[in-house]
Motif scaffolding. Structure first.
Motif, short mmCIF file in Angstrom:
data_model
loop_
_atom_site.label_atom_id
_atom_site.label_comp_id
_atom_site.label_asym_id
_atom_site.label_seq_id
_atom_site.Cartn_x
_atom_site.Cartn_y
_atom_site.Cartn_z
N ALA A 183 -0.08 -9.58 2.81
CA ALA A 183 -0.13 -8.59 2.14
C ALA A 183 -1.68 -7.46 2.56
O ALA A 183 -1.27 -6.40 1.77
CB ALA A 183 -1.47 -9.84 1.83
N ARG A 184 -2.38 -7.31 3.85
CA ARG A 184 -2.87 -5.80 4.18
C ARG A 184 -1.23 -4.79 4.54
O ARG A 184 -1.84 -4.11 3.80
CB ARG A 184 -3.32 -6.50 5.22
CG ARG A 184 -3.99 -5.07 5.63
CD ARG A 184 -5.59 -4.32 5.03
NE ARG A 184 -5.67 -3.57 5.38
CZ ARG A 184 -5.51 -2.49 4.91
NH1 ARG A 184 -4.34 -1.79 3.91
NH2 ARG A 184 -5.95 -0.99 5.36
N ALA A 185 -0.50 -5.46 4.13
CA ALA A 185 1.04 -4.70 4.83
C ALA A 185 1.38 -3.49 4.00
O ALA A 185 1.29 -2.58 3.45
CB ALA A 185 1.67 -4.97 5.80
N ARG A 186 1.38 -4.50 2.66
CA ARG A 186 1.73 -4.08 1.57
C ARG A 186 1.18 -3.34 0.52
O ARG A 186 1.24 -2.32 -0.39
CB ARG A 186 2.10 -5.67 0.68
CG ARG A 186 3.45 -5.99 0.79
CD ARG A 186 3.65 -7.67 0.43
NE ARG A 186 4.10 -6.83 -1.37
CZ ARG A 186 4.55 -6.81 -1.53
NH1 ARG A 186 4.40 -8.46 -2.57
NH2 ARG A 186 5.62 -7.40 -3.21
N ALA A 187 -0.47 -3.46 0.69
CA ALA A 187 -1.90 -2.84 0.40
C ALA A 187 -1.51 -1.25 0.75
O ALA A 187 -1.74 0.42 0.63
CB ALA A 187 -2.95 -2.85 0.50
N CYS A 188 -0.89 -1.44 2.51
CA CYS A 188 -1.34 -0.43 2.97
C CYS A 188 0.30 0.46 2.57
O CYS A 188 0.38 1.83 2.32
CB CYS A 188 -0.63 -0.92 4.12
SG CYS A 188 -0.19 1.45 5.63
N GLN A 189 1.29 0.00 2.09
CA GLN A 189 2.89 0.39 1.86
C GLN A 189 2.44 0.92 0.29
O GLN A 189 2.69 2.50 0.09
CB GLN A 189 3.89 -0.30 1.85
CG GLN A 189 5.01 -0.25 0.93
CD GLN A 189 6.18 -1.07 0.84
OE1 GLN A 189 5.28 -2.80 0.90
NE2 GLN A 189 6.77 -1.46 1.19
N GLU A 190 1.63 0.45 -0.46
CA GLU A 190 1.24 1.73 -1.75
C GLU A 190 0.02 2.67 -1.69
O GLU A 190 0.37 3.44 -1.89
CB GLU A 190 0.95 0.52 -2.75
CG GLU A 190 1.41 -0.33 -3.14
CD GLU A 190 0.38 -1.68 -3.92
OE1 GLU A 190 -0.14 -1.61 -4.34
OE2 GLU A 190 0.98 -2.82 -4.45
N ALA A 191 -0.27 2.43 -0.90
CA ALA A 191 -1.65 3.67 -0.41
C ALA A 191 -0.82 4.49 0.59
O ALA A 191 -0.78 5.79 -0.38
CB ALA A 191 -2.28 3.24 0.48
N VAL A 192 0.52 4.54 0.71
CA VAL A 192 1.15 5.78 1.59
C VAL A 192 1.81 6.18 0.56
O VAL A 192 2.50 7.73 0.65
CB VAL A 192 2.15 5.25 3.03
CG1 VAL A 192 2.68 6.29 3.28
CG2 VAL A 192 0.21 4.87 4.35
N ALA A 193 2.59 5.43 -0.44
CA ALA A 193 3.49 6.27 -0.98
C ALA A 193 2.74 7.03 -1.69
O ALA A 193 3.44 8.57 -1.72
CB ALA A 193 3.94 5.38 -1.74
N SER A 194 1.56 7.14 -1.87
CA SER A 194 1.30 8.24 -2.48
C SER A 194 0.53 9.60 -2.24
O SER A 194 0.83 10.71 -3.35
CB SER A 194 -0.49 7.80 -3.74
OG SER A 194 -1.53 7.46 -2.51
N THR A 195 0.52 9.30 -0.66
CA THR A 195 0.11 10.95 0.06
C THR A 195 1.73 11.61 0.29
O THR A 195 1.76 13.09 0.99
CB THR A 195 -0.45 10.17 1.12
OG1 THR A 195 1.08 9.93 2.59
CG2 THR A 195 -1.00 9.24 1.79
N GLY A 196 2.96 11.24 0.38
CA GLY A 196 3.99 11.18 0.65
C GLY A 196 4.40 12.20 2.12
O GLY A 196 5.16 12.90 2.44
#
Length: 333
Positions: free
Chosen positions: A99-112
């Motif tokens: 769950a934490r890894a998926r949240a990280c995945q979402e957060a990183v997507a917006s940074t490019g």
């Protein structure tokens, strides 16, 4: 020249420091670790500075960071580094928690910002050649994959307790290798495991011997075997049966001498551990990261790949507990 900050100064960080400083397109600028003496040792060896993590992340002249800290810090550091505009190569796994890894995945997507996960075995010359042969259709359609990964001896129980367990710490390399070779994640994961090498590992809530079966939507099958003990050395093999033939990547041996006498035929043992076996892979992994950050090629291993392998580890952990197959879709949708 890619300027790099190294977060972490343990054994694997030293391997990465060698790769960074050996590459003509990158330089190691700074090292951080909660163990200041360890950071000072690496910094002195490779001509870098010792700084704290905040300083490295805030330094706009540093282009990228390599994260080689404890697993429970990976997601936080990936998010902080990408928020600061830095490219990231992070050791596996992404996190102990899916769950934490998926949240990280979402957060990183917006940074490019590019994030690569350190599945170095993809860059091993033998496994890479096997993958190229598969992609070229040399054995037709892949049907049955077998991955063997045995360590020469178990790590200390103190490490086991914080590692996330065999599936997240050790077999996660093999989950990624299966995805790499088969080209997709499986539909279901079925696992059995026990603690027969060291009872203390079982007492810590982990297994040291395990077999996992991966079942694919199109009927293909993969089998992964792990053990924390192989007294003869570091056993790392891949075998793939296809509709038109068989591919095998065998062990790297201490030497290639074979003695044939009336007593029999004998040869050398496999290399003892991952430092001997995979040093060329770590160098190739870093070279691929530099190329991707420079824009010459796409990232060969992504954060999505890291999350996929972690989902398989989570599924295997659940399967051992329940005795039933676990659907990957039930974990990540």
């Amino acid at each position: 020249m890619l300027k790099v900050g190294l977060l972490g100064a343990g054994r694997i960080a030293g391997v990465h420091a060698t790769a960074i400083t050996s590459h003509p397109g990158s330089s190691l600028v700074a090292v951080s670790d909660i163990n200041t003496a360890a950071a000072q040792k690496i910094a002195a060896q490779y001509g870098a500075e010792v700084r704290d993590t905040d300083n490295i992340l805030q330094d706009r002249t540093i282009d990228a960071v390599l994260i080689a800290t404890s697993t429970d810090t990976h997601s936080d550091l990936i998010e902080r580094a990408t928020a600061a505009g830095k490219a990231v190569l992070c050791e596996k796994p992404v996190d102990l928690s899916l769950a934490r890894a998926r949240a990280c995945q979402e957060a990183v997507a917006s940074t490019g910002c590019p994030v690569m996960i350190g599945f170095n075995r993809r860059f091993d010359p033998n496994f890479s050649a096997l993958k190229k042969a598969v992609h070229a259709g040399e054995i037709g359609k892949p049907e049955l994959l077998s991955i063997t990964s045995f360590d020469p001896a178990p790590p200390p129980v103190s490490y086991i307790k914080v590692s996330g367990g065999l599936f997240r710490d050790m077999m996660i390399h093999d989950f990624d290798m299966a995805n790499f070779i088969m080209g997709t994640a499986p539909a279901t994961v079925t696992a059995v495991g026990s603690s027969i090498v060291d009872p203390e590992i079982g007492g810590a809530g982990d297994v040291d011997t395990a077999v996992v079966t991966l079942s694919y939507a199109d009927g293909r099958i993969a089998v992964i075997k792990n053990s924390r003990r192989a007294v003869y050395g570091y056993d790392q093999r891949v075998e793939l049966l296809g509709s038109d033939g068989l591919l095998q990547a065998q062990n790297m041996l201490e030497n290639t001498v074979v003695k044939s006498t009336t007593q029999g035929v004998t040869g050398a043992k496999p290399t003892y551990f991952f430092l001997e076996r995979y040093m060329p892979a770590y160098a190739a992994e870093w070279a691929a990261f530099v190329e991707a950050v420079d824009g010459a090629k796409p990232l060969p291993v992504t954060l999505d790949d890291g999350v996929a392998a972690l989902a398989m580890a989570e599924a295997a952990t659940l399967s051992v507990r329940t005795g039933a197959p676990v659907s990957i879709a039930s974990l990540i949708g």
